[in-house]
Design a protein around this motif. Structure first.
Motif, mmCIF file in Angstrom:
data_model
loop_
_atom_site.group_PDB
_atom_site.id
_atom_site.type_symbol
_atom_site.label_atom_id
_atom_site.label_comp_id
_atom_site.label_asym_id
_atom_site.label_seq_id
_atom_site.Cartn_x
_atom_site.Cartn_y
_atom_site.Cartn_z
ATOM 1 N N PHE A 195 -3.163 -1.574 -5.344
ATOM 2 C CA PHE A 195 -3.969 -0.354 -5.339
ATOM 3 C C PHE A 195 -5.479 -0.603 -5.373
ATOM 4 C CE2 PHE A 195 -4.144 -1.362 -9.796
ATOM 5 C CZ PHE A 195 -5.264 -0.719 -10.309
ATOM 6 N N TYR A 196 -5.936 -1.845 -5.516
ATOM 7 C CA TYR A 196 -7.359 -2.124 -5.734
ATOM 8 C C TYR A 196 -7.708 -3.413 -4.998
ATOM 9 C CZ TYR A 196 -11.438 -3.277 -8.870
ATOM 10 O OH TYR A 196 -12.651 -3.600 -9.424
ATOM 11 N N LYS A 224 -3.682 4.200 -10.715
ATOM 12 C CA LYS A 224 -2.655 3.401 -10.039
ATOM 13 C C LYS A 224 -1.321 4.138 -10.012
ATOM 14 C CE LYS A 224 -0.155 -1.028 -10.416
ATOM 15 N NZ LYS A 224 1.196 -0.480 -10.550
ATOM 16 N N TRP A 234 -3.579 2.980 4.247
ATOM 17 C CA TRP A 234 -3.082 2.493 2.958
ATOM 18 C C TRP A 234 -2.546 3.661 2.134
ATOM 19 C CZ3 TRP A 234 -6.509 -0.456 -1.149
ATOM 20 C CH2 TRP A 234 -5.669 -1.184 -2.017
ATOM 21 N N VAL A 235 -3.309 4.758 2.109
ATOM 22 C CA VAL A 235 -2.909 5.930 1.337
ATOM 23 C C VAL A 235 -1.737 6.663 1.997
ATOM 24 C CG1 VAL A 235 -3.647 8.225 0.577
ATOM 25 C CG2 VAL A 235 -5.167 6.258 0.267
ATOM 26 N N ALA A 270 -1.226 -1.703 3.361
ATOM 27 C CA ALA A 270 -2.353 -2.279 2.638
ATOM 28 C C ALA A 270 -3.270 -3.035 3.595
ATOM 29 C CB ALA A 270 -1.856 -3.213 1.542
ATOM 30 N N GLY A 292 -7.668 8.424 -2.310
ATOM 31 C CA GLY A 292 -8.290 7.181 -1.892
ATOM 32 C C GLY A 292 -9.776 7.196 -2.185
ATOM 33 N N LYS A 322 -5.549 4.676 -4.313
ATOM 34 C CA LYS A 322 -5.957 3.397 -3.733
ATOM 35 C C LYS A 322 -7.480 3.289 -3.804
ATOM 36 C CE LYS A 322 -1.637 2.931 -2.489
ATOM 37 N NZ LYS A 322 -0.709 2.134 -3.337
#
Length: 326
Positions: free
Chosen positions: A244-245, A204, A278-279, A284, A26, A209
């Motif tokens: 992922f972004y 990705k 998230w990771v 998310a 991350g 992330k």
């Protein structure tokens, strides 16, 4: 493994995702100067335009311009809090601030209007040196521009042009061409000090992330750059980009935290609290919580993943719970 960095550290975060995608799970990359070779050209643009006869805006003039813009656009989001939630929706025309014929721009030690040269300078700040070079600054951040006018181009832009680009310590930065000389910068400096590839496929696909954040009133980094970078990535990944972004814009936010002229705006961003779930759990972030404004109040702010913005739902306007990202 996690990485957190801001400004040059934000640039390093993008470099890690681009060149070393297997190191961190991350990454938080705040106020990223990852297009460093062109960031210094943004400094040069603003410095040179401010050095034109009659164009320089002292702090009083900058605050006058900021106050007029905020007055016109503060309540676009239906909340009168002295902050423009989304500067892209502000339609204020700075020409309205130009002095009338024979009018003195300063009265009783206060700025009451801008000269035509000052108005043009403000417009140049908004425009930036061009889409292919670097974007401009946002409305509402005018009171933060003094470093752009006085020091950044001399402390960062000129040394890089003299030492790295033209390899001539006598190079006159006033002769720089934002047409032909940009190609020279891209040949000599960009491969060495920039990390701007929007194709973060390797990061990705190994499950990385990335969270980035950017203040709309940043005194150093033009806030439209991280948006441009994100949009370039979206052109590659489409809707898959959000997996992922995510980019979080901060209304009234400064460089890596609070902006001095917005003490009522929370300046601490809980990005790691959003990144870890998230990771580690696949949750998310739908928002990032902002806390601790410089004025000491208990105001909290909901920062939304771009292009969403915080929309007031009712209740206390100083609590993040009264807003929803839409």
């Amino acid at each position: 493994m996690y990485y957190y960095g801001c400004s040059t550290g934000g640039a390093q975060g993008f470099a890690l995702a681009q060149y070393h995608p297997d190191v961190f799970d991350g990454i938080v990359a705040g106020s990223p100067g990852n297009y460093y070779s062109h960031l210094i050209l943004s400094f040069l643009w603003n410095g040179l335009n401010s050095d034109v006869t009659g164009a320089f805006l002292d702090q009083n003039a900058l605050e006058f311009a900021r106050a007029a813009v905020v007055k016109a656009c503060d309540t676009i989001d239906s909340v009168a809090d002295g902050v423009i939630e989304d500067p892209t929706k502000c339609r204020f025309d700075v020409n309205r601030l130009e002095c009338k014929p024979s009018q003195d721009p300063v009265f009783d030690n206060s700025t009451v209007c801008l000269t035509s040269a000052q108005v043009k300078n403000v417009q140049q700040f908004y425009a930036g040196p061009g889409e292919k070079v670097y974007p401009g600054f946002a409305k509402g951040g005018e009171s933060e521009w003094m470093p752009q006018e006085t020091s950044l181009y001399l402390e960062y832009g000129v040394p890089i042009l003299q030492n790295l680009v033209f390899k001539n310590l006598s190079y006159d930065y006033n002769t720089f061409s934002f047409g032909s000389d940009v190609r020279v910068v891209d040949k000599t400096a960009t491969p060495l000090i920039s990390a701007t590839s929007p194709d973060l496929s390797a990061f990705k696909y190994r499950g990385g992330k990335l969270i980035t954040f950017q203040g709309w009133a940043d005194a150093y980094n033009a806030p439209f750059w991280p948006i441009q970078q994100r949009n370039e990535a979206e052109a590659i990944f489409g809707r898959g980009l959000d997996s992922f972004y995510r980019l979080f814009m901060v209304p009234g936010g400064g460089h890596c935290g609070g902006a001095p002229s917005y003490p009522q705006v929370p300046g601490t961003y809980q990005t790691l609290d959003a990144l870890l779930p998230w990771v580690e759990q696949g949750k998310a972030p739908s928002y990032v919580l902002a806390t601790k404004p410089a004025d000491g109040s208990n105001t909290t702010k909901r920062l939304c993943p771009y292009p969403k913005v915080a929309v007031y739902q009712g209740g206390s306007t100083s609590s993040y719970t009264s807003y929803r990202c839409e």
